[in-house]
Design an enzyme around this catalytic site. Structure first.
Site, PDB file in Angstrom:
ATOM      1  N   VAL A  95       0.844  -1.194   0.000  1.00  0.00           N
ATOM      2  CA  VAL A  95       0.000   0.000   0.000  1.00  0.00           C
ATOM      3  C   VAL A  95       0.878   1.242   0.000  1.00  0.00           C
ATOM      4  O   VAL A  95       1.834   1.340   0.762  1.00  0.00           O
ATOM      5  CB  VAL A  95      -0.947  -0.011   1.216  1.00  0.00           C
ATOM      6  CG1 VAL A  95      -1.564   1.347   1.436  1.00  0.00           C
ATOM      7  CG2 VAL A  95      -2.020  -1.044   0.999  1.00  0.00           C
ATOM      8  N   GLU A 186      17.136 -12.432  23.803  1.00  0.00           N
ATOM      9  CA  GLU A 186      17.040 -13.787  23.263  1.00  0.00           C
ATOM     10  C   GLU A 186      18.155 -14.068  22.260  1.00  0.00           C
ATOM     11  O   GLU A 186      18.780 -15.123  22.280  1.00  0.00           O
ATOM     12  CB  GLU A 186      15.652 -13.995  22.636  1.00  0.00           C
ATOM     13  CG  GLU A 186      14.592 -14.076  23.729  1.00  0.00           C
ATOM     14  CD  GLU A 186      13.144 -14.053  23.262  1.00  0.00           C
ATOM     15  OE1 GLU A 186      12.266 -14.144  24.125  1.00  0.00           O
ATOM     16  OE2 GLU A 186      12.887 -13.940  22.057  1.00  0.00           O
TER      17      GLU A 186
HETATM   18  C1  LIG Z   1      12.050  -9.887  16.470  1.00  0.00           C
HETATM   19  C2  LIG Z   1      10.753  -9.645  17.192  1.00  0.00           C
HETATM   20  C3  LIG Z   1      10.422 -10.377  18.308  1.00  0.00           C
HETATM   21  C4  LIG Z   1       9.217 -10.161  18.963  1.00  0.00           C
HETATM   22  N1  LIG Z   1       8.905 -10.935  20.057  1.00  0.00           N
HETATM   23  C5  LIG Z   1       7.725 -10.782  20.658  1.00  0.00           C
HETATM   24  C6  LIG Z   1       7.342 -11.629  21.730  1.00  0.00           C
HETATM   25  O1  LIG Z   1       8.106 -12.500  22.164  1.00  0.00           O
HETATM   26  N2  LIG Z   1       6.099 -11.448  22.288  1.00  0.00           N
HETATM   27  C7  LIG Z   1       5.249 -10.485  21.823  1.00  0.00           C
HETATM   28  O2  LIG Z   1       4.126 -10.374  22.333  1.00  0.00           O
HETATM   29  N3  LIG Z   1       5.577  -9.664  20.825  1.00  0.00           N
HETATM   30  C8  LIG Z   1       6.793  -9.787  20.226  1.00  0.00           C
HETATM   31  N4  LIG Z   1       7.140  -8.968  19.189  1.00  0.00           N
HETATM   32  C9  LIG Z   1       6.198  -7.896  18.790  1.00  0.00           C
HETATM   33  C10 LIG Z   1       5.098  -8.482  17.923  1.00  0.00           C
HETATM   34  O3  LIG Z   1       5.654  -9.253  16.896  1.00  0.00           O
HETATM   35  C11 LIG Z   1       4.274  -7.330  17.357  1.00  0.00           C
HETATM   36  O4  LIG Z   1       3.716  -6.617  18.418  1.00  0.00           O
HETATM   37  C12 LIG Z   1       3.171  -7.862  16.458  1.00  0.00           C
HETATM   38  O5  LIG Z   1       3.734  -8.542  15.348  1.00  0.00           O
HETATM   39  C13 LIG Z   1       2.273  -6.732  15.953  1.00  0.00           C
HETATM   40  O6  LIG Z   1       1.311  -7.268  15.108  1.00  0.00           O
HETATM   41  P1  LIG Z   1       0.708  -6.416  13.914  1.00  0.00           P
HETATM   42  O7  LIG Z   1      -0.323  -7.271  13.277  1.00  0.00           O
HETATM   43  O8  LIG Z   1       0.331  -5.082  14.410  1.00  0.00           O
HETATM   44  O9  LIG Z   1       1.927  -6.181  12.906  1.00  0.00           O
HETATM   45  P2  LIG Z   1       2.889  -7.225  12.213  1.00  0.00           P
HETATM   46  O10 LIG Z   1       2.795  -8.560  12.836  1.00  0.00           O
HETATM   47  O11 LIG Z   1       4.213  -6.554  12.153  1.00  0.00           O
HETATM   48  O12 LIG Z   1       2.306  -7.337  10.739  1.00  0.00           O
HETATM   49  C14 LIG Z   1       2.342  -6.280   9.823  1.00  0.00           C
HETATM   50  C15 LIG Z   1       2.079  -6.832   8.431  1.00  0.00           C
HETATM   51  O13 LIG Z   1       1.870  -5.752   7.549  1.00  0.00           O
HETATM   52  C16 LIG Z   1       2.558  -5.968   6.333  1.00  0.00           C
HETATM   53  N5  LIG Z   1       2.820  -4.648   5.759  1.00  0.00           N
HETATM   54  C17 LIG Z   1       3.525  -3.635   6.309  1.00  0.00           C
HETATM   55  N6  LIG Z   1       3.498  -2.553   5.527  1.00  0.00           N
HETATM   56  C18 LIG Z   1       2.749  -2.873   4.448  1.00  0.00           C
HETATM   57  C19 LIG Z   1       2.351  -2.169   3.271  1.00  0.00           C
HETATM   58  N7  LIG Z   1       2.698  -0.895   3.058  1.00  0.00           N
HETATM   59  N8  LIG Z   1       1.591  -2.805   2.374  1.00  0.00           N
HETATM   60  C20 LIG Z   1       1.234  -4.099   2.567  1.00  0.00           C
HETATM   61  N9  LIG Z   1       1.570  -4.808   3.659  1.00  0.00           N
HETATM   62  C21 LIG Z   1       2.316  -4.213   4.586  1.00  0.00           C
HETATM   63  C22 LIG Z   1       3.797  -6.732   6.752  1.00  0.00           C
HETATM   64  O14 LIG Z   1       4.332  -7.487   5.687  1.00  0.00           O
HETATM   65  C23 LIG Z   1       3.245  -7.630   7.873  1.00  0.00           C
HETATM   66  O15 LIG Z   1       2.773  -8.859   7.377  1.00  0.00           O
HETATM   67  C24 LIG Z   1       8.332  -9.164  18.498  1.00  0.00           C
HETATM   68  C25 LIG Z   1       8.664  -8.414  17.379  1.00  0.00           C
HETATM   69  C26 LIG Z   1       9.856  -8.650  16.724  1.00  0.00           C
HETATM   70  C27 LIG Z   1      10.208  -7.848  15.508  1.00  0.00           C
END
Ligand SMILES: Cc1cc2nc3c(=O)[nH]c(=O)nc-3n(C[C@H](O)[C@H](O)[C@H](O)COP(=O)(O)OP(=O)(O)OC[C@H]3O[C@@H](n4cnc5c(N)ncnc54)[C@H](O)[C@@H]3O)c2cc1C
Length: 440
Positions: A95, A186
């Site tokens: 997007v 980790e």
């Molecule tokens: C390395 C790491 C370890 C973590 N460990 C933990 C943990 O142990 N416990 C915990 O609770 N949380 C953890 N987190 C945090 C957790 O992963 C996030 O809080 C969670 O993923 C947020 O979910 P979300 O759906 O908001 O975004 P996300 O899971 O980040 O998903 C976002 C999605 O949007 C897509 N996207 C982004 N921009 C665009 C665009 N412009 N157009 C189309 N698609 C797009 C991406 O490809 C992705 O699939 C960790 C995060 C990381 C990076």
């Protein structure tokens, strides 16, 4: 134009049923849970857009980066995930902007119309304006980052193995991890175990080399949102593993294989792993007033974005301050994203049934971090309990295993963990370089 006329006609014609056209941008925890909960319900016509064709599990990417797990063990293709949900379609695309006046979202490969648009785009790595760090550090946010890190570190170990200059060799082997949150803790614990095991066993050329793993953080404690007990136990366990923890030490620059800290101290290393911060993304067409701290989209108690009528934001990308227990907004963790996705699904269903909407309230289920083999910390909020050591480690393994999508991923991951546990080894250390010639 034709579509909006049709929609208006269907809305005002009692014999024709209104089908809500929903576009979800981002298939992470929030977007996928929203799509799953609305999937199979014919009142909704859903398109899930993601720049990748798979959903992945960020909490385990550090295990891909350190060659414990294959990327396929922690990911699932969207088309497979929604195979049996006829009203959910997947669109590969990124997007770029929104045309709010025409209810259209503009992708890098076309455009889509919506009745409701949901941003679940997560966050991206924040380098806090440090250009050298952005260019030269290895980020830890996506599956691509994890594969890049695995390849780079394995290649650098091979370079170290043939390097005659001891100072230069040390730079290849020293690892600096920036960020003392769960990811930083980790990954540095995992590096320490690899150094104590695999490095000594498989790299006889390096058996006499001296190298260090550093974990640096600008704050005065590791795992800052967790309990003091967890912070103390983690520091103790990492130090025992041989990790040099530097608190109150912020990275300010990274030049000529040298990490500069704000204290004036420097560390020589070719490997700076960046796990120090995230910020949300800004999209063209969304009013500037709709963004808050960390560029997160401001939402009301129902996750509707400020200054819009039919646009919503979920998970890491939004900032919601209406939940009495979290007046500064929720932590950017998986459970918030999952629960917000599910709550919005319930509210869309309620809206069509003319039932009252339910404001979002986060149910904090606790937090945990793994430090190494048989070592982890767990804090539970209700009742307030703290676990450490083997029991916490078992809890961590179980929760993470059960959170993976699909039985295949759970079985493969459990198998890999079991082999690694008993053999003190894991055999995924292949350097796989993408073919630079092929273009798509
Ligand atoms: C390395 C790491 C370890 C973590 N460990 C933990 C943990 O142990 N416990 C915990 O609770 N949380 C953890 N987190 C945090 C957790 O992963 C996030 O809080 C969670 O993923 C947020 O979910 P979300 O759906 O908001 O975004 P996300 O899971 O980040 O998903 C976002 C999605 O949007 C897509 N996207 C982004 N921009 C665009 C665009 N412009 N157009 C189309 N698609 C797009 C991406 O490809 C992705 O699939 C960790 C995060 C990381 C990076």
């Amino acid at each position: 134009m034709m579509f909006s006329k049709m929609r208006n006609f269907m809305r005002h014609n009692p014999r024709k049923k209104f089908i809500m056209k929903i576009v979800i941008v981002g298939g992470g925890f929030a977007g996928v849970n929203l799509a799953i909960d609305l999937g199979g319900n014919k009142d909704f016509d859903i398109t899930l857009v993601d720049k990748n064709n798979y959903n992945f599990f960020p909490p385990l990417i550090y295990q891909v980066a350190t060659a414990y797990l294959e990327p396929t063990s922690i990911s699932v293709p969207f088309r497979k995930l929604f195979l049996r949900k006829e009203n959910v379609r997947f669109r590969l695309g990124e997007v770029e902007s929104v045309n709010m006046a025409e209810n259209k979202v503009i992708l890098n490969n076309g455009e889509l119309e919506y009745d409701r648009l949901i941003f679940a785009t997560g966050a991206e790595t924040n380098y806090f304006g440090m250009e050298n760090v952005r260019k030269n550090a290895i980020p830890m946010k996506t599956l691509n980052d994890a594969i890049e890190m695995r390849n780079k570190l394995l290649q650098r170990m091979e370079k170290a193995a043939i390097c005659k200059n001891s100072r230069e060799r040390r730079k290849y082997l020293n690892i600096v991890v920036a960020g003392g949150g769960p990811t930083g803790v980790e990954v540095s614990g995992m590096f320490a175990e690899m150094k104590n095991g695999i490095l000594r066993k498989e790299y006889p050329e390096l058996s006499t080399s001296v190298s260090n793993i550093y974990l640096v953080d600008g704050g005065d404690a590791l795992l800052s949102p967790m309990s003091e007990k967890s912070q103390k136990d983690t520091l103790e366990a990492l130090t025992k593993l041989g990790v040099i923890v530097k608190l109150n030490s912020r990275v300010t620059d990274y030049t000529d294989d040298t990490v500069h800290l704000h204290t004036g101290e420097t560390i020589h290393s070719k490997n700076l792993i960046w796990a120090a911060g995230v910020s949300a993304k800004v999209f063209e067409g969304i009013p500037a007033e709709s963004y808050g701290r960390g560029r997160r989209m401001l939402v009301d108690a129902y996750n509707k974005m400020a200054n819009t009528t039919n646009i919503y934001a979920l998970g890491d990308t939004c900032l919601q301050t209406t939940d009495a227990a979290f007046p500064d907004g929720h932590p950017q963790v998986a459970q918030v994203a999952i629960q917000q996705g599910k709550n919005l699904a319930k509210n869309f269903k309620n809206e069509l049934k003319n039932k009252p909407l339910v404001p979002f309230k986060y149910n904090d289920k606790g937090s945990m971090a793994i430090i190494g083999k048989n070592k982890a910390v767990v804090d539970l909020p209700k009742p307030k309990l703290h676990f450490k050591g083997f029991i916490a480690w078992l809890m961590w393994l179980f929760i993470h295993l059960m959170s993976l999508i699909g039985y295949r991923n759970r079985i493969v991951t459990a198998y890999n963990w079991m082999i690694a546990y008993f053999s003190k080894d894991h055999s995924l250390r292949m350097i796989i370089r993408p073919d630079k010639r092929s273009k798509t």
